[in-house]
Design a protein around this motif. Structure first.
Motif, mmCIF file in Angstrom:
data_model
loop_
_atom_site.group_PDB
_atom_site.id
_atom_site.type_symbol
_atom_site.label_atom_id
_atom_site.label_comp_id
_atom_site.label_asym_id
_atom_site.label_seq_id
_atom_site.Cartn_x
_atom_site.Cartn_y
_atom_site.Cartn_z
ATOM 1 N N ARG A 1 4.525 7.861 7.970
ATOM 2 C CA ARG A 1 5.171 6.475 8.149
ATOM 3 C C ARG A 1 4.912 5.576 7.037
ATOM 4 O O ARG A 1 4.393 6.071 6.142
ATOM 5 C CB ARG A 1 4.324 5.486 9.378
ATOM 6 N N ARG A 2 5.483 4.668 7.112
ATOM 7 C CA ARG A 2 5.156 3.292 6.412
ATOM 8 C C ARG A 2 4.120 3.598 5.690
ATOM 9 O O ARG A 2 3.621 3.190 6.470
ATOM 10 C CB ARG A 2 5.732 1.530 6.342
ATOM 11 N N GLY A 3 4.033 3.462 3.858
ATOM 12 C CA GLY A 3 2.422 3.778 3.572
ATOM 13 C C GLY A 3 1.678 4.879 3.295
ATOM 14 O O GLY A 3 0.547 5.308 2.859
ATOM 15 N N ASP A 4 2.617 5.612 3.727
ATOM 16 C CA ASP A 4 2.293 7.268 3.314
ATOM 17 C C ASP A 4 2.844 7.632 1.799
ATOM 18 O O ASP A 4 3.062 9.299 1.667
ATOM 19 C CB ASP A 4 2.856 8.230 4.125
ATOM 20 N N SER A 5 3.673 6.830 1.799
ATOM 21 C CA SER A 5 4.474 7.385 0.156
ATOM 22 C C SER A 5 3.096 7.602 -1.349
ATOM 23 O O SER A 5 2.333 6.567 -1.132
ATOM 24 C CB SER A 5 5.447 5.904 -0.364
ATOM 25 N N LEU B 1 5.922 12.930 -1.749
ATOM 26 C CA LEU B 1 6.481 12.519 -0.131
ATOM 27 C C LEU B 1 6.597 10.590 -0.757
ATOM 28 O O LEU B 1 6.217 10.544 -1.319
ATOM 29 C CB LEU B 1 5.615 11.910 1.001
ATOM 30 N N PHE B 2 7.796 10.860 -0.452
ATOM 31 C CA PHE B 2 8.784 9.164 -1.007
ATOM 32 C C PHE B 2 9.425 8.778 0.146
ATOM 33 O O PHE B 2 9.408 7.082 0.215
ATOM 34 C CB PHE B 2 9.051 9.261 -1.817
ATOM 35 N N ALA C 1 1.159 -1.371 -0.059
ATOM 36 C CA ALA C 1 -0.001 0.152 -0.311
ATOM 37 C C ALA C 1 0.410 1.382 0.050
ATOM 38 O O ALA C 1 2.136 1.590 0.490
ATOM 39 C CB ALA C 1 -1.064 -0.137 1.092
ATOM 40 N N ARG D 1 14.488 4.726 4.327
ATOM 41 C CA ARG D 1 13.833 4.241 3.672
ATOM 42 C C ARG D 1 12.323 4.851 2.778
ATOM 43 O O ARG D 1 12.684 5.422 2.808
ATOM 44 C CB ARG D 1 13.115 2.852 4.342
ATOM 45 N N ALA D 2 12.207 3.926 1.376
ATOM 46 C CA ALA D 2 11.093 3.923 1.031
ATOM 47 C C ALA D 2 9.502 4.354 1.427
ATOM 48 O O ALA D 2 9.772 2.759 2.119
ATOM 49 C CB ALA D 2 11.160 3.613 0.219
ATOM 50 N N ALA D 3 9.159 5.157 1.791
ATOM 51 C CA ALA D 3 7.913 5.391 2.537
ATOM 52 C C ALA D 3 6.689 4.373 2.650
ATOM 53 O O ALA D 3 6.098 4.528 2.419
ATOM 54 C CB ALA D 3 6.847 6.215 2.917
ATOM 55 N N ARG D 4 7.408 2.832 2.022
ATOM 56 C CA ARG D 4 5.929 1.904 1.713
ATOM 57 C C ARG D 4 5.976 1.171 2.400
ATOM 58 O O ARG D 4 6.157 1.331 3.182
ATOM 59 C CB ARG D 4 6.204 1.428 -0.040
ATOM 60 N N HIS E 1 7.892 3.395 -6.548
ATOM 61 C CA HIS E 1 7.213 2.398 -6.007
ATOM 62 C C HIS E 1 6.412 2.515 -5.442
ATOM 63 O O HIS E 1 6.284 0.963 -4.725
ATOM 64 C CB HIS E 1 8.744 2.210 -4.588
ATOM 65 N N THR F 1 8.550 -0.378 -7.914
ATOM 66 C CA THR F 1 9.785 0.285 -7.962
ATOM 67 C C THR F 1 10.441 -0.469 -9.528
ATOM 68 O O THR F 1 11.626 -1.263 -9.622
ATOM 69 C CB THR F 1 10.522 -0.410 -7.417
ATOM 70 N N GLY G 1 13.831 -0.926 -0.616
ATOM 71 C CA GLY G 1 13.702 -2.250 -0.894
ATOM 72 C C GLY G 1 14.589 -2.906 -1.078
ATOM 73 O O GLY G 1 15.576 -2.949 -2.101
#
Lengths: 386, 78
Positions: free
Chosen positions: A334-338, A353-354, A171, B75-78, A193, A198, A311
């Motif tokens: 946080r992770r998922g906010d990319s 945001l990335f 996500a 890190r990439a925020a995924r 990504h 990616t 990753g």
């Protein structure tokens, strides 16, 4: 049964079968509005826990049953001694009053909603049924969980900030709605990504809303990958991590300008893209799949030679990035906010945001990095729809 | 920002010099332009993975303060 009789039966079940006691004074305030008694387990009173959770003591009185009494009919809570509150039999049942199925308008019955398809507390259910002399309805309700915020669920009307991803990616976040400057095609913007896995995706690949970690499946396909800027590795310089996808037919509804917090309250309306330069100290906000609406400040501009783990240890180098720090103990991202769109105090887009870290920044809640939105839009030949 | 001793344009001209100096140092994650704590002047900020990586960074370049900031892994925020 008459309504009063069912309410009395409910109280008897709480007291005689669950082993609860009537909540006193302030604890019962939530129920007092309806002049209906409220019940909790006695140890909840001792621990004072019920006071801070009193709003839950009506139908969800069983929430406190983890503090159960071994002398009662409910199972003893031996695991609480290990320092955690564990779910017990009565944690998995709620009692309510409803119209009797197939009955007259003034006929009521006690409803027992239980969460397990094959309950191991059948004895308890039998006791309740016996006490109600057949005036009890057992309802399997499934596991009850707190509702996810809108940005992690399927949106019938798509919003900026919602969960989105390529079918092979967990996500990320839908930044905003965009239009191809050449063809006029309409779609959504996020990161490479997130939408292009990616570089490991093909044009036309399935994009889901929500992403798969939020329950998105093939039925949630809403767009097809339309373009991305390839990420470069091995020390080459990147300026963006971006991709976009065009809507599939039939398109879902979309709110192109509304910005909403996690509770669904409108917090602003998207404006045009910032024409000038963003500066250190500028106030910014974003809406993301994981942390929702957060506020921050531009910490650094023109961040060069930024090395990011994309990753699996694949390091990509970025130039010309923005660094953002949060303004409270809540992390800005946080992770998922990319893929979140970062906007300034006038709701003008400034960044995409990335990347993030889990240390640094306000209260050591981590830092966030973003591409310049102007470069993103130029490289993909897009404009923001508003 | 008005009142700042140095302009952003000045720092942008100097930034490649600093980047060349620090880019090969262990644990350096990036270099950017920010503000000092008093918000009275622009400064360079070198991002480092841990405090140990900040040992031999310069303190200033052409009169512009150089600070460091510990980020941990990015890190990439995924």
């Amino acid at each position: 049964m008459q309504l009063d009789s069912v309410i009395n039966l409910q109280a008897e079940v709480f007291q005689d079968v669950f082993g609860f006691v009537e909540a006193p004074g302030a604890m019962a305030s939530a129920a007092a509005v309806d002049e209906v008694a409220s019940f909790v387990h006695p140890r909840a009173l001792d621990d004072g826990i019920a006071q801070v959770q009193r709003a839950a003591v009506s139908l969800e009185a069983a929430d406190f049953a983890g503090y159960s009494d071994p002398s009662r009919a409910v199972a003893p809570v031996t695991r609480r001694a290990r320092g955690r509150v564990h779910r017990n039999e009565t944690d998995r049942m709620a009692l309510g009053v409803g119209h009797k199925a197939g009955g007259l308008e003034d006929e009521f019955e006690l409803a027992v909603v239980y969460q397990d398809r094959k309950p191991d507390y059948g004895n308890l259910l039998r006791q309740i049924a016996e006490k109600g002399r057949g005036e009890v309805r057992l309802i399997y309700g499934g596991i009850v969980r707190a509702a996810a915020p809108w940005h992690r669920e399927r949106n019938s009307t798509l919003r900026m900030g919602s969960s989105i991803a390529h079918r092979r990616v967990g996500a990320g976040t839908l930044a905003c709605f965009v239009k191809d400057r050449g063809t006029g095609r309409v779609g959504v913007l996020s990161n490479n990504h997130v939408l292009a896995n990616t570089n490991n995706a093909g044009l036309g690949d399935e994009i889901r809303q929500p992403g798969s970690v939020d329950g998105g499946g093939s039925q949630d396909r809403m767009a097809s990958l339309a373009g991305f800027v390839p990420l470069l590795f091995g020390g080459a310089t990147n300026h963006v991590d971006c991709a976009w996808a065009t809507h599939d037919d039939p398109p879902r509804g979309e709110d192109r300008t509304g910005r909403y917090d996690s509770a669904g309250n409108r917090v602003g309306q998207l404006s045009g893209v910032l024409q000038g330069n963003v500066l250190p100290g500028d106030f910014v906000t974003k809406i993301g799949r994981t942390t929702g609406y957060t506020q921050g400040e531009i910490d650094l501009i023109n961040v060069n030679n930024l090395t990011v783990d994309m990753g699996g240890g694949a390091i990509a180098r970025f130039d010309g990035q923005l660094q953002i720090k949060g303004l409270s103990a809540v992390p800005f991202s946080r992770r998922g906010d990319s893929g979140s769109l970062i906007v300034d105090q006038n709701s003008e887009p400034v960044g995409l945001l990335f990347a993030s870290s889990s240390t640094g920044g306000f209260d050591n809640t981590g830092l966030t990095w973003a591409n310049s939105i102007g470069i993103v839009l130029n490289l993909l030949n897009l404009e923001v729809l508003k | 920002m008005t009142g700042n001793k140095h302009s952003i344009a000045f720092l942008q001209r100097l930034q490649p010099i600093l980047e060349k100096y620090v880019s090969d140092k262990h644990g350096v994650k990036g270099v950017g332009i920010g503000m000092n704590a008093a918000r009275t002047d622009y400064v360079f900020r070198v991002l480092v993975e841990s405090e140990e990586d900040a040992g031999d960074l310069p303190k200033q370049v052409e009169g512009v303060e150089v600070q460091h900031q510990v980020t941990g892994p990015i890190r990439a925020a995924r």
